[in-house]
Design an enzyme around this catalytic site. Structure first.
Site, PDB file in Angstrom:
ATOM      1  CG  HIS A  53      39.161  43.369  33.092  1.00  0.00           C
ATOM      2  ND1 HIS A  53      37.880  43.864  33.288  1.00  0.00           N
ATOM      3  CD2 HIS A  53      39.102  42.062  33.464  1.00  0.00           C
ATOM      4  CE1 HIS A  53      37.106  42.909  33.770  1.00  0.00           C
ATOM      5  NE2 HIS A  53      37.821  41.804  33.881  1.00  0.00           N
TER       6      HIS A  53
ATOM      7  CG  ASP B 126      36.650  46.880  32.137  1.00  0.00           C
ATOM      8  OD1 ASP B 126      37.570  46.605  31.342  1.00  0.00           O
ATOM      9  OD2 ASP B 126      36.322  46.142  33.081  1.00  0.00           O
TER      10      ASP B 126
ATOM     11  CB  SER C 188      35.406  39.521  33.294  1.00  0.00           C
ATOM     12  OG  SER C 188      35.585  39.740  34.663  1.00  0.00           O
TER      13      SER C 188
END
Length: 389
Positions: free
Chosen positions: A131, A161, A236
């Site tokens: 993402h 992911d 992230s």
């Protein structure tokens, strides 16, 4: 005997005898004669009780060595993509376009986002979250020392992911040292390194709060480390390390109601990230095992509807892919799988993760029930197709 001699015998002899007796008393029992001195009594000192089952405090007072070892392998990622603005259909009319003027036409705009990543190989492979780079037209990696490198997307795995980038890695920067999360316990200290809110590389500290978290609805394959180390937007794809500077996981998501860190963060275990990176670097995609079955957990309601014992646990096979590995092994719809490779099979997510961890051609022992009879078969894992991004 003269009077003088008689007097001496009468006086000196008893005195000599008395002195001799006194000397003997002093030698044999001095406490009869000498004054007694009281011996001071020592008051009992409070004892410091140390529980035998509690280990002595260990670990560094500072985690600077761990950070210094791991930080150079953590990078900041900046992405840019062109976003096309929607135009009003009325503006397709040339007359209206002349009225509003060509300068009033909506134009494309550049959208930027940020994240983090971890250098995983000497060839310059970087693991990050899918993402973070999804839809990006340009990807720039900022190294620990401030140098910027343009990155190319090697491949991605949206189901976990994860994505893999590659840069020209300078010779003076080493990849992360990787460790397996199985060697760590709940309560172990961990540090999160990343680029929260774009402020620059930042380190936060916490512990491993749980392992094997799934059913979160984040991705198809979930097997997360939970931590209370602060993870915020921009973290992230960054590193979760242990107290020795070894990579434990890739920070991926947070549970939040405010938009900020609330002490519940999730990281993908390092062994899964490393395997994904190796697969994508070599094959361009993630390699996962596949049996070709659909299952449903044996809930009390399901068991009651099938008139099966309430205490039965397992996975009800609801569908079998034609000519797939499961059908070739003799499994059929209606079978109840109760064991996989010797472990009980009562959790569909755990079973899916176990099968996905297999390589094509790997054997898997399947124990199942069919019409009340317990049977065992061996299946050979196939290759699961990668869904299109």
């Amino acid at each position: 005997m003269s009077p003088t001699q008689t007097f001496a015998l009468r006086i000196l002899f008893p005195a000599a005898i008395g002195g001799l007796i006194a000397t003997l008393i002093l030698l044999i029992a001095p406490e009869w004669v000498l004054p007694q001195v009281a011996t001071p009594v020592q008051e009992p000192q409070p004892q410091q009780h140390v529980a035998s089952n509690v280990p002595a405090m260990q670990g560094p007072v500072s985690y600077a060595d761990a950070v210094n070892a791991a930080a150079p392998a953590v990078v900041n990622i900046y992405t840019r993509k062109v976003v096309k603005r929607r135009t009003n259909p009325l503006l397709n009319d040339p007359a209206l376009r002349r009225f509003f003027g060509e300068s009033e036409q909506p134009s494309d705009r550049m959208q930027s986002s940020l994240g983090s990543g971890v250098i995983m190989s000497n060839e310059g492979h970087i693991i990050t979250n899918f993402h973070v780079i999804e839809g990006a037209d340009e990807i720039t990696v900022a190294l620990f020392d401030g140098r910027d490198e343009e990155a190319t997307l090697v491949g991605s795995d949206p189901e976990s992911d994860l994505a893999v980038l590659q840069i020209n890695l300078p010779d003076d920067i080493a990849p992360a040292t990787i460790t397996n999360v199985d060697g760590h316990d709940v309560g172990d200290v961990v540090l999160a390194i990343g680029n929260p809110f774009g402020v620059g590389q930042t380190v936060t500290m916490g512990i491993i709060s749980a392992k094997g978290r799934n059913r979160l609805g984040l991705n198809t394959y979930e097997d997360y480390i939970q931590t209370d180390a602060a993870i915020n937007p921009g973290n992230s794809g960054g590193a979760l390390i242990n107290a020795y500077g070894e990579l434990v996981g890739i920070n991926t998501a947070i549970f939040t109601q405010s938009g900020g860190s609330e002490g519940i963060g999730f990281a993908i275990p390092s062994d899964i990230a490393h395997r994904t990176m190796a697969d994508i670097a070599r094959y361009g995609t993630t390699i996962r095992g596949w049996l070709g079955i659909e299952v449903q957990e044996a809930s009390p309601e399901l068991l009651k509807s099938l008139k099966l014992p309430d205490e039965l646990t397992g996975l009800l096979v609801t569908g079998v892919f034609p000519e797939g590995p499961a059908e070739q092994a003799g499994l059929a719809a209606g079978d109840i799988i109760i064991g996989l490779n010797g472990d009980s099979a009562d959790n569909a997510v755990d079973a899916m993760n176990l099968i996905a961890s297999l390589r094509p051609g790997d054997k898997i022992s399947v124990e199942f029930l069919r019409r009340g009879e317990q049977l065992t078969t061996t299946a050979f894992a196939g290759l699961r197709d990668q869904p299109e991004n």
